[in-house]
Design an enzyme around this catalytic site. Structure first.
Site, PDB file in Angstrom:
ATOM      1  N   GLY A  60      35.479  42.503  47.510  1.00  0.00           N
ATOM      2  CA  GLY A  60      34.793  43.735  47.107  1.00  0.00           C
ATOM      3  C   GLY A  60      33.299  43.583  47.299  1.00  0.00           C
ATOM      4  O   GLY A  60      32.701  42.664  46.760  1.00  0.00           O
ATOM      5  N   ASN A 135      41.833  44.014  38.924  1.00  0.00           N
ATOM      6  CA  ASN A 135      42.131  43.970  40.362  1.00  0.00           C
ATOM      7  C   ASN A 135      43.514  44.594  40.536  1.00  0.00           C
ATOM      8  O   ASN A 135      44.492  44.148  39.939  1.00  0.00           O
ATOM      9  CB  ASN A 135      42.135  42.526  40.877  1.00  0.00           C
ATOM     10  CG  ASN A 135      42.679  42.400  42.294  1.00  0.00           C
ATOM     11  OD1 ASN A 135      43.251  41.382  42.665  1.00  0.00           O
ATOM     12  ND2 ASN A 135      42.546  43.443  43.104  1.00  0.00           N
TER      13      ASN A 135
END
Ligand code: SF4
Length: 504
Positions: A60, A135
């Site tokens: 990310g 996540n």
């Protein structure tokens, strides 16, 4: 308990929302949604967490955040942008005192790239402060959100993750862990979570274990994180994987494990091996690098044309190309050079300059490919735009023939578990035959790793067992492992939340 001193408002002028102009060669790449990190009882918790997040940056790049607890107060630093842009500054780390911390790197699939969506999310509950980093993606997040809002909840972000905060807040159970477990019973989909309260560090993995979560040890202090590469980064020992359906709690008394869900066969996401996890990580006991090499060797076993060199599409295609070359005996050459210092790109005025900009990240190494029949290997094909440009770049650099191989099967179905995949209409393989795709990308031949070949390379000689597939593989097979409450009108009405049922 005072609300955490949150410096989020001070938007970093260099990262106020992505103004990136994607290098076209990147436009067609899958993006994993997020990485998490947590540490309990370490005097430099924030600095260690920043290093861990740095190791997880590939999961990310849009935003990052850390929340700490210093024994009396929570402290939060959340920013848009890369970990290094924020947490390399000493004054930021100094604003995060405390020996327990949770951190998060984000790539958004649910909720826009805005500051209030940056994690870890924090809320002040009647039992004290609670921060959570996630996540994965919830497949009933929207339905739960509607229910919660209908019952008066005030949402601060547009993420699916926030429903977990509200479910914990609304639980009538006494102990925090019981409230947390009740909240997890109400959600479905994929989640690896790290959470922080004034007394505990908590880790949780969904009952199918779709997203990874591992336990490490740094000088006797427990660490929870998405990938082992983060443990390597800080010199911590790998202890074990957090099991599917496990909730682990660390407090002053030690570690406590809870397994509240009925046991189910695990379905870890196979794309973690294909692309998401770093090659130096060990996922589910397997080296990601070795698995990708095995995919490459299996590709050569399945479909090997007459060629002179094997060329990876860097970086993710490298291990499979090594495996293909080692199995086939055809030399491996770095025919494409990647510029690792592209970083922020700038607005380019005209299409012609934009076209030039395409070579900002990747360029052809003429010496390795001119006059040769080359075989390109990439990890996966989504829309086909990347593959098409790479084939043209090879031809422009003098390649005689360009054969294209993908070290994964054709992607035919969208993902709802945290991966930024387009809908079916945007997936080249879902809307075209193999021959049409070959023509579109302009290659002399095109082939994908077979699904059974992928399983054989993972160590299942019999290939995929449809009755008991060992992995989540539904972007290839359509076999979704959970309900898709938010994504299927066919799904029955969402389950009434036990909390709300009591309330109404
Ligand atoms: S669709 Fe399934 S296998 Fe594909 S990336 Fe998502 S979770 Fe992984």
């Amino acid at each position: 308990m005072q609300a955490p001193s949150d410096h989020a408002e001070q938007l970093d002028p260099y990262s106020s929302g992505p103004i990136e102009l994607q290098d076209d060669l990147e436009g067609d790449t899958l993006r994993e949604e997020c990485g998490v990190f947590g540490i309990f009882g370490h005097p430099e918790a924030a600095a260690i967490t920043a290093l861990g997040l740095h190791a997880l940056q590939h999961r990310g790049q849009e935003a990052c955040g850390i929340v700490t607890f210093d024994g009396s107060r929570f402290h939060s630093e959340r920013r848009l942008g890369l970990v290094g842009d924020t947490f390399s500054r000493r004054e930021v780390i100094e604003r995060l005192p405390g020996s327990t911390a949770v951190g998060h790197v984000r790539y958004s699939t649910t909720g826009a790239t805005i500051l209030r969506n940056v994690q870890p999310l924090f809320a002040e509950l009647n039992a004290g402060g609670f921060a959570v980093g996630h996540n994965g993606n919830l497949t009933n997040g929207l339905s739960l959100r509607r229910e919660l809002v209908k019952n008066g909840a005030m949402m601060q972000s547009t993420t699916d993750t926030e429903v977990i905060l509200h479910l914990v807040a609304q639980s009538k159970r006494g102990h925090f862990v019981d409230r947390f477990i009740e909240a997890l019973r109400a959600i479905e989909g994929a989640y690896s979570l790290v959470a922080l309260t004034n007394k505990k560090l908590v880790g949780a993995r969904d009952p199918l274990g779709i997203r990874p979560l591992v336990l490490g040890d740094l000088d006797g202090r427990p660490i929870l994180t998405s990938e082992t590469c983060a443990l390597d980064m800080i010199g911590a020992k790998y202890v074990r994987d957090i099991e599917p359906g496990e909730i682990i709690v660390f407090d002053e008394e030690g570690a406590h494990t809870h397994k509240p869900f009925p046991p189910k066969p695990a379905r870890p996401c196979i794309f973690e091996y294909i692309y998401f996890s770093r090659p130096d990580s060990i996922v589910g006991g397997r080296s990601v690098y070795e698995v990708r090499k095995a995919f490459g060797a299996q590709l050569a076993r399945e479909n090997h044309p007459d060629i002179d060199v094997v060329v990876p599409v860097p970086d993710s295609g490298v291990p499979a190309a090594v495996g293909y070359s080692q199995y086939s005996g055809v030399p491996f050459e770095l025919g494409i050079i990647r510029n690792h210092y592209v970083g922020r790109t700038f607005i380019q005025p005209t299409q012609s300059v934009r076209e030039l900009g395409v070579r900002m990240k990747h360029s052809a190494n003429r010496a390795a490919i001119e006059g040769k029949r080359i075989l390109l290997i990439d990890d996966s094909l989504v829309r086909g735009t990347t593959s098409k440009k790479i084939v043209r770049m090879m031809r422009d650099a003098g390649a005689l023939e360009v054969h294209f191989r993908l070290a994964s099967p054709p992607i035919l179905y969208p993902d709802y578990y945290g991966i930024d995949l387009p809908d079916r209409g945007g997936l080249l393989a879902a809307t075209h035959t193999l021959e049409e795709m070959r023509e579109i990308i302009g290659a002399d031949s095109l082939a994908f790793l077979s699904i059974d070949g992928m399983y054989r390379a993972m160590g299942y000689p019999g290939g995929r067992d449809p009755a008991n597939p060992k992995f989540a593989d539904h972007c290839f097979t359509g076999a979704y492992p959970t309900h898709l409450t938010d994504h299927s009108e066919a799904e029955p009405q969402p389950r009434q939340l036990s909390l709300l049922a009591e309330a109404s």
